[in-house]
Design a protein around this motif. Structure first.
Motif, short mmCIF file in Angstrom:
data_model
loop_
_atom_site.label_atom_id
_atom_site.label_comp_id
_atom_site.label_asym_id
_atom_site.label_seq_id
_atom_site.Cartn_x
_atom_site.Cartn_y
_atom_site.Cartn_z
N SER A 23 -5.53 -4.63 6.34
CA SER A 23 -4.37 -4.80 7.23
C SER A 23 -3.17 -4.02 6.74
O SER A 23 -2.23 -3.75 7.51
CB SER A 23 -4.01 -6.28 7.34
N LYS A 24 -3.15 -3.68 5.46
CA LYS A 24 -2.07 -2.91 4.83
C LYS A 24 -0.71 -3.61 4.92
O LYS A 24 0.34 -2.97 4.93
CB LYS A 24 -1.98 -1.51 5.40
N LYS A 25 -0.74 -4.93 4.97
CA LYS A 25 0.51 -5.69 4.97
C LYS A 25 0.90 -6.01 3.54
O LYS A 25 0.05 -6.07 2.65
CB LYS A 25 0.34 -6.97 5.79
N PRO A 26 2.19 -6.24 3.27
CA PRO A 26 2.61 -6.62 1.92
C PRO A 26 1.88 -7.87 1.46
O PRO A 26 1.69 -8.83 2.22
CB PRO A 26 4.11 -6.88 2.08
N LEU A 27 1.45 -7.86 0.20
CA LEU A 27 0.68 -8.98 -0.36
C LEU A 27 1.56 -9.79 -1.30
O LEU A 27 2.15 -9.25 -2.24
CB LEU A 27 -0.54 -8.45 -1.12
N THR A 28 1.65 -11.08 -1.02
CA THR A 28 2.45 -11.99 -1.85
C THR A 28 1.54 -12.91 -2.65
O THR A 28 0.33 -12.97 -2.42
CB THR A 28 3.37 -12.84 -0.96
N LYS A 29 2.15 -13.65 -3.57
CA LYS A 29 1.41 -14.62 -4.36
C LYS A 29 0.73 -15.64 -3.44
O LYS A 29 -0.43 -16.00 -3.64
CB LYS A 29 2.35 -15.33 -5.33
N ASP A 30 1.44 -16.10 -2.41
CA ASP A 30 0.88 -17.11 -1.51
C ASP A 30 -0.32 -16.57 -0.74
O ASP A 30 -1.32 -17.26 -0.55
CB ASP A 30 1.94 -17.61 -0.53
N LEU A 31 -0.23 -15.33 -0.28
CA LEU A 31 -1.34 -14.74 0.47
C LEU A 31 -2.57 -14.56 -0.41
O LEU A 31 -3.71 -14.71 0.05
CB LEU A 31 -0.94 -13.38 1.05
N PRO A 51 0.85 -1.19 0.00
CA PRO A 51 0.00 0.00 0.00
C PRO A 51 0.88 1.24 0.00
O PRO A 51 2.00 1.21 0.52
CB PRO A 51 -0.78 -0.12 1.31
N VAL A 52 0.42 2.32 -0.61
CA VAL A 52 1.21 3.55 -0.56
C VAL A 52 1.29 4.02 0.88
O VAL A 52 0.37 3.78 1.69
CB VAL A 52 0.61 4.66 -1.46
N LEU A 53 2.37 4.66 1.23
CA LEU A 53 2.58 5.11 2.60
C LEU A 53 1.50 6.12 3.01
O LEU A 53 1.15 7.01 2.24
CB LEU A 53 3.96 5.74 2.74
N GLY A 54 1.01 5.96 4.23
CA GLY A 54 0.01 6.89 4.75
C GLY A 54 -1.41 6.58 4.37
O GLY A 54 -2.34 7.29 4.78
N LEU A 55 -1.62 5.51 3.61
CA LEU A 55 -2.97 5.14 3.18
C LEU A 55 -3.82 4.76 4.39
O LEU A 55 -3.35 4.10 5.32
CB LEU A 55 -2.90 3.96 2.21
N LYS A 56 -5.10 5.16 4.36
CA LYS A 56 -6.02 4.83 5.45
C LYS A 56 -7.10 3.87 4.95
O LYS A 56 -7.70 4.11 3.89
CB LYS A 56 -6.66 6.09 6.02
N CYS A 57 -7.32 2.82 5.71
CA CYS A 57 -8.29 1.78 5.35
C CYS A 57 -9.11 1.40 6.57
O CYS A 57 -8.58 1.35 7.68
CB CYS A 57 -7.60 0.52 4.83
#
Length: 382
Positions: free
Chosen positions: A346-354, A307-313
């Protein structure tokens, strides 16, 4: 990176200190290293799309200059402070300072302001109407914090600077790298740098009733809501036309309350309002829209989505309503898209496995491509 609460826990902190009284934790972050250097902060203050200011106090004369700044040499070597708002939008290291405070819901967190102060630098005694955690980085600073006091005098030594008169301190400490200071709303405080000093202020949004009602009025106007007139069809003859009777008051009051009691409308308004970012985001919109096939190929090569830094979800996950709010927009969620919505929120990095279990669903593919092509998620960590 986690907070060493010493004799406390997050639970006891919330019960005993949160919005109740200030707290200083010496050595809350062991071996703390600054995620940004003073010259990098100065570089951000040179950009016209980043809000910055310099507050100085020379011979008791307060002054405020607003960025962008081309040069800092004219300010001398003491008695001034550079403040850069939402630095976490432009520095992944600063953005990571939010993580230790995730025992508080994401929607409450606003941004991280970073300040660099020369010896004697500060902004003067003042009040904030929101919660703030201040992490001491490089250097040392003397902090004084008091209790709420209605007798304090409001001062305006400069048209852009609100201060209060001096107060009786319940905390009077020198902070060193890794120390953490918590200041609740409406507690007077004053921090003065003892040498070149960097501070990281993790602030929490706390909209007032006035701000919420004003924003809700704009929301209604923009969406053409509640335009119907009140129903006066049960009017009876009055003997006292000069008076406003209780029944009329209740009638008008119910018309107004009907807007606030509309759960669907309020959920949409609050979700959009609380995820609207007040400072510039570094949105990375692709030159050409990415297809789901290309996205899958990039993920298969081991790349990750950020996610871009500072993004709100915000994810609203209730029995009657499920909506994902990102950057002031809503994205409907159902059973098929709920797991992907949780990952995005959650704004965590998203991988192929996830993402693997989500990618066979057309609605998930559409949601993922939409946030990528809006520049909200990207394949490079900015």
């Amino acid at each position: 990176m986690i907070i060493d609460f010493k004799d406390l826990t997050p639970e006891t902190f919330l019960a005993e200190y949160w919005q109740k009284k200030p707290l200083i934790i010496k050595g809350a972050f062991a071996n703390f290293e600054d995620p940004i250097e003073a010259n990098e902060l100065a570089g951000l203050a040179m950009e016209d799309f980043i809000e910055s200011r310099i507050i100085s106090n020379i011979n008791a004369n307060w002054d405020v200059k607003h960025g962008p700044f081309d040069d800092f040499s004219s300010f001398g070597e003491k008695n001034w402070t550079l403040l850069v708002q939402a630095t976490n939008h432009w520095s992944s290291g600063v953005n990571a300072l939010i993580e230790p405070f995730k025992f508080i819901p994401n929607w409450r967190i606003d941004d991280v302001m970073v300040s660099f102060s020369t010896p004697g630098g500060g902004v003067g005694p003042h009040l904030d109407q929101y919660d703030v955690f201040i992490i001491q980085g490089e250097g040392k600073r003397r902090w004084q914090v008091g209790k709420p006091d209605s007798t304090l005098e409001n001062l305006t030594p400069h048209e852009d600077l609100k201060q209060v008169s001096m107060f009786s301190a319940v905390i009077d400490e020198i902070t060193e790298p890794g120390d953490l200071l918590y200041i609740p709303p409406n507690h007077p405080h004053d921090g003065v740098a003892l040498d070149n000093s960097i501070n990281y202020s993790v602030g929490f949004q706390a909209p007032s009733a006035q701000e919420l009602i004003s924003a809700f009025a704009d929301y209604q106007l923009d969406n053409h809501l509640f335009e119907q007139r009140f129903d006066d069809s049960k009017r009876v003859v009055t003997e006292t036309p000069e008076e406003m009777h209780e029944a009329d008051f209740e009638l008008l009051n119910s018309v107004m309350n009907s807007a606030f009691k509309n759960e669907t409308v309020m959920q949409d308004f609050l979700g959009k309002y609380l995820t609207s970012v007040h400072h510039t985001l570094n949105l990375l919109v692709p030159v050409e829209p990415l297809s789901i096939e290309l996205i899958k190929e990039i993920l298969a090569d081991g790349e990750e989505l950020y996610p871009v830094l500072g993004l709100k979800c915000i994810l609203v996950n209730q029995p009657k309503i499920k909506i994902l709010f990102i950057n002031g927009e809503n994205y409907p969620v159902d059973t098929d898209t709920l797991e992907l919505a949780k990952l995005l929120a959650s704004k965590k990095p998203l991988t192929k496995d996830l993402l693997e279990s989500s990618m066979d669903c057309l609605k998930n593919q559409q949601l993922l491509t939409k946030v990528i092509n809006k520049g909200l998620w990207c394949f490079e960590c900015n």
